[in-house]
Design a protein around this motif. Structure first.
Motif, PDB file in Angstrom:
ATOM      1  N   ALA A 207       0.826  -1.389   0.128  1.00 32.88           N
ATOM      2  CA  ALA A 207      -0.071   0.117  -0.076  1.00 32.88           C
ATOM      3  C   ALA A 207       0.803   1.229   0.001  1.00 32.88           C
ATOM      4  CB  ALA A 207      -0.846  -0.015   1.184  1.00 32.88           C
ATOM      5  N   GLU A 208       1.895   1.074   0.746  1.00 32.12           N
ATOM      6  CA  GLU A 208       2.909   2.342   0.748  1.00 32.12           C
ATOM      7  C   GLU A 208       3.720   2.628  -0.521  1.00 32.12           C
ATOM      8  OE1 GLU A 208       5.337   1.901   4.075  1.00 32.12           O
ATOM      9  OE2 GLU A 208       3.875   1.897   5.530  1.00 32.12           O
ATOM     10  N   GLU A 209       3.957   1.535  -1.138  1.00 35.98           N
ATOM     11  CA  GLU A 209       4.671   1.800  -2.467  1.00 35.98           C
ATOM     12  C   GLU A 209       3.832   2.149  -3.703  1.00 35.98           C
ATOM     13  OE1 GLU A 209       6.488  -2.074  -3.256  1.00 35.98           O
ATOM     14  OE2 GLU A 209       8.014  -1.853  -1.779  1.00 35.98           O
ATOM     15  N   VAL A 210       2.502   1.495  -3.528  1.00 35.00           N
ATOM     16  CA  VAL A 210       1.565   1.862  -4.469  1.00 35.00           C
ATOM     17  C   VAL A 210       1.078   3.654  -4.475  1.00 35.00           C
ATOM     18  CG1 VAL A 210      -1.095   1.713  -5.391  1.00 35.00           C
ATOM     19  CG2 VAL A 210       0.515  -0.210  -4.839  1.00 35.00           C
ATOM     20  N   GLU A 211       1.230   4.026  -3.063  1.00 30.49           N
ATOM     21  CA  GLU A 211       0.796   5.425  -2.747  1.00 30.49           C
ATOM     22  C   GLU A 211       1.943   6.136  -3.170  1.00 30.49           C
ATOM     23  OE1 GLU A 211      -0.715   7.738   1.218  1.00 30.49           O
ATOM     24  OE2 GLU A 211       1.266   6.855   1.390  1.00 30.49           O
ATOM     25  N   LYS A 212       3.023   6.004  -3.073  1.00 29.80           N
ATOM     26  CA  LYS A 212       4.118   6.663  -3.600  1.00 29.80           C
ATOM     27  C   LYS A 212       4.223   6.683  -5.245  1.00 29.80           C
ATOM     28  CE  LYS A 212       7.721   5.339  -0.093  1.00 29.80           C
ATOM     29  NZ  LYS A 212       8.816   4.573   0.205  1.00 29.80           N
ATOM     30  N   VAL A 213       3.865   5.843  -5.840  1.00 26.98           N
ATOM     31  CA  VAL A 213       3.555   5.982  -7.346  1.00 26.98           C
ATOM     32  C   VAL A 213       2.515   6.755  -7.660  1.00 26.98           C
ATOM     33  CG1 VAL A 213       2.816   4.813  -9.540  1.00 26.98           C
ATOM     34  CG2 VAL A 213       4.646   3.756  -7.885  1.00 26.98           C
ATOM     35  N   MET A 214       1.215   6.523  -7.136  1.00 24.95           N
ATOM     36  CA  MET A 214       0.332   7.467  -7.291  1.00 24.95           C
ATOM     37  C   MET A 214       0.403   8.909  -6.880  1.00 24.95           C
ATOM     38  SD  MET A 214      -2.532   5.304  -8.269  1.00 24.95           S
ATOM     39  CE  MET A 214      -3.906   5.975  -7.805  1.00 24.95           C
ATOM     40  N   LEU A 215       1.006   9.235  -6.031  1.00 25.89           N
ATOM     41  CA  LEU A 215       1.369  10.841  -5.629  1.00 25.89           C
ATOM     42  C   LEU A 215       2.449  11.453  -6.676  1.00 25.89           C
ATOM     43  CD1 LEU A 215       1.448  10.557  -1.507  1.00 25.89           C
ATOM     44  CD2 LEU A 215      -0.558  11.358  -3.137  1.00 25.89           C
ATOM     45  N   ALA A 216       3.236  10.524  -6.826  1.00 26.49           N
ATOM     46  CA  ALA A 216       4.402  11.012  -7.781  1.00 26.49           C
ATOM     47  C   ALA A 216       4.095  11.183  -9.307  1.00 26.49           C
ATOM     48  CB  ALA A 216       5.793  10.072  -7.769  1.00 26.49           C
ATOM     49  N   ASP A 217       3.180  10.242  -9.761  1.00 30.69           N
ATOM     50  CA  ASP A 217       2.972  10.206 -11.251  1.00 30.69           C
ATOM     51  C   ASP A 217       1.454  10.885 -11.599  1.00 30.69           C
ATOM     52  OD1 ASP A 217       5.285   8.946 -11.413  1.00 30.69           O
ATOM     53  OD2 ASP A 217       4.398   6.957 -11.831  1.00 30.69           O
ATOM     54  N   LEU A 218       0.644  10.604 -10.600  1.00 32.50           N
ATOM     55  CA  LEU A 218      -0.839  11.022 -10.663  1.00 32.50           C
ATOM     56  C   LEU A 218      -1.096  12.458 -10.088  1.00 32.50           C
ATOM     57  CD1 LEU A 218      -3.460  10.347 -11.955  1.00 32.50           C
ATOM     58  CD2 LEU A 218      -3.983   8.846 -10.214  1.00 32.50           C
ATOM     59  N   GLY A 219      -0.381  12.647  -8.829  1.00 35.09           N
ATOM     60  CA  GLY A 219      -0.511  13.748  -8.028  1.00 35.09           C
ATOM     61  C   GLY A 219      -1.702  13.638  -6.982  1.00 35.09           C
ATOM     62  N   SER A 220      -2.069  12.331  -6.858  1.00 28.83           N
ATOM     63  CA  SER A 220      -3.099  12.118  -5.707  1.00 28.83           C
ATOM     64  C   SER A 220      -3.126  10.515  -5.564  1.00 28.83           C
ATOM     65  CB  SER A 220      -4.474  12.588  -6.162  1.00 28.83           C
ATOM     66  OG  SER A 220      -5.054  11.980  -7.456  1.00 28.83           O
ATOM     67  N   GLY A 221      -3.978  10.102  -4.438  1.00 28.17           N
ATOM     68  CA  GLY A 221      -3.868   8.663  -4.199  1.00 28.17           C
ATOM     69  C   GLY A 221      -3.443   8.629  -2.755  1.00 28.17           C
ATOM     70  N   ARG A 222      -4.077   8.869  -1.815  1.00 29.69           N
ATOM     71  CA  ARG A 222      -3.937   9.055  -0.600  1.00 29.69           C
ATOM     72  C   ARG A 222      -4.409   7.757   0.043  1.00 29.69           C
ATOM     73  NH1 ARG A 222      -2.623   9.142   4.162  1.00 29.69           N
ATOM     74  NH2 ARG A 222      -2.657  10.864   5.759  1.00 29.69           N
ATOM     75  N   PHE A 223      -3.368   6.798   0.844  1.00 31.01           N
ATOM     76  CA  PHE A 223      -3.781   5.655   1.780  1.00 31.01           C
ATOM     77  C   PHE A 223      -3.993   6.063   2.833  1.00 31.01           C
ATOM     78  CE2 PHE A 223      -2.537   3.933  -2.225  1.00 31.01           C
ATOM     79  CZ  PHE A 223      -3.189   2.427  -2.276  1.00 31.01           C
ATOM     80  N   ARG A 224      -5.260   6.023   3.711  1.00 26.25           N
ATOM     81  CA  ARG A 224      -5.668   6.385   5.080  1.00 26.25           C
ATOM     82  C   ARG A 224      -5.670   5.129   5.984  1.00 26.25           C
ATOM     83  NH1 ARG A 224      -7.907  10.791   1.887  1.00 26.25           N
ATOM     84  NH2 ARG A 224      -6.792  12.685   2.437  1.00 26.25           N
ATOM     85  N   THR A 225      -5.364   5.285   6.970  1.00 24.60           N
ATOM     86  CA  THR A 225      -5.516   4.417   7.885  1.00 24.60           C
ATOM     87  C   THR A 225      -7.279   3.974   8.321  1.00 24.60           C
ATOM     88  OG1 THR A 225      -6.006   5.645   9.962  1.00 24.60           O
ATOM     89  CG2 THR A 225      -3.748   5.060   9.457  1.00 24.60           C
ATOM     90  N   HIS A 226      -7.286   2.843   8.733  1.00 23.96           N
ATOM     91  CA  HIS A 226      -8.776   2.277   9.008  1.00 23.96           C
ATOM     92  C   HIS A 226      -9.648   3.375   9.861  1.00 23.96           C
ATOM     93  CE1 HIS A 226     -12.231  -0.105  10.206  1.00 23.96           C
ATOM     94  NE2 HIS A 226     -11.834  -1.058   9.129  1.00 23.96           N
ATOM     95  N   GLU A 227      -8.838   3.808  10.790  1.00 21.90           N
ATOM     96  CA  GLU A 227      -9.354   4.811  11.672  1.00 21.90           C
ATOM     97  C   GLU A 227      -9.882   6.103  11.041  1.00 21.90           C
ATOM     98  OE1 GLU A 227      -7.643   1.556  13.706  1.00 21.90           O
ATOM     99  OE2 GLU A 227      -6.835   2.818  12.370  1.00 21.90           O
ATOM    100  N   GLU A 228      -8.973   6.675  10.371  1.00 23.25           N
ATOM    101  CA  GLU A 228      -9.104   7.718   9.431  1.00 23.25           C
ATOM    102  C   GLU A 228     -10.267   7.745   8.294  1.00 23.25           C
ATOM    103  OE1 GLU A 228      -4.952  10.111   8.662  1.00 23.25           O
ATOM    104  OE2 GLU A 228      -5.258   7.878   7.617  1.00 23.25           O
TER     105      GLU A 228
END
Length: 277
Positions: A207-228
């Motif tokens: 999940a952390e690795e996919v988030e890095k790709v999404m944020l870098a290449d797409l500019g969005s794609g925030r992975f949040r915790t279950h509580e958030e």
């Protein structure tokens, strides 16, 4: 359909007039993941980067589409006949209006997306459907969305509505105060309405690795915790099985235990607005 003219692209692809296909689009990246044809090289590059991290991610994306169908059928079965689909994305198999209107032909559906390609395809798909429309607007501007004349024409907010935020809230940055934004939309809903939300979940290394790709290449794609993510449903009544991994939400198939990594990237929940909220 949108007018299509040739653009000077390296791969010779064609693009709708006025659309910058050098920048990836959320709707088109998702379309690429589910095997659609309404995407461009820049979108496929993002999709391929995700699939390199999580092999089979395209199956996870299709599973995300399947939960839309299960959720809308559930909501229509609860007597809901008004649907607002925010960040709806490009048309695909089993769109919200098709699912809802198969249960209740009188159901009304409003799609909202800020990608003009969605409007072009939506108009073509809905040319003969006067109970469904597409609005081009940014969900981050709730006054514009809720006050749009096409919204007022089809949706009566004095009666229960299903508000769909399927695969969209995780594209809002923390600085955009997504919880406050969702609250604005929730406050516009009558008691007895439902919130249907899916979200990328922080579930481990992939999940952390996919988030890095999404944020870098797409500019969005925030992975949040279950509580958030649970906080989006504050003061609402989550229906069974609560907030759970998307593939497991009211699944109609036998599931492996544990779920594969590709099925642990998103969670799904539907909650009802009680009379006191």
């Amino acid at each position: 359909m949108a007018e299509r003219i040739p653009e000077d692209t390296a791969d010779g692809e064609w693009a709708p007039h006025g659309i910058d296909i050098s920048v990836p689009s959320i709707a088109r990246v998702y379309d690429a993941l589910i095997g659609g044809k309404d995407n461009y090289a820049v979108d496929r590059a993002v999709a391929e980067a995700v699939m390199r991290i999580v092999p089979g991610a395209e199956l996870g994306a299709r599973g995300h589409r399947a939960v839309l169908a299960r959720g809308v059928r559930f909501l229509a079965g609860q007597g809901i006949d008004q649907f607002v689909d925010l960040g709806s994305g490009l048309p695909a198999a089993q769109n919200t209006h098709q699912i809802a209107q198969a249960v209740n032909p009188d159901a009304t559906v409003v799609y909202v997306d800020n990608d003009p390609i969605v409007l072009a395809h939506g108009r073509a798909l809905l040319a003969d459907n006067n109970r469904t429309t597409v609005i081009t607007a940014d969900m981050r501007e709730p006054d514009v969305v809720l006050g749009h004349p096409d919204m007022s024409r089809l949706i009566d907010f004095d009666r229960p509505v299903a508000l769909l935020l399927v695969g969209v809230v995780h594209h809002l940055a923390d600085a955009e105060k997504p919880h406050d934004l969702v609250r604005v939309y929730r406050d516009a809903l009558a008691p007895g309405s439902f919130l249907f939300l899916t979200h990328f979940v922080r579930s481990g290394r992939h999940a952390e690795e996919v988030e890095k790709v999404m944020l870098a290449d797409l500019g969005s794609g925030r992975f949040r915790t279950h509580e958030e993510i649970t906080a989006f449903f504050d003061d609402l009544e989550l229906v069974e099985p609560g907030l759970t991994f998307t593939r497991a939400w009211r699944s109609e198939e036998a599931l492996p235990d544990p779920l594969p990594e590709l099925n642990r990237l998103t969670v799904t929940g539907i909650a009802r607005k009680p009379a006191s909220t």
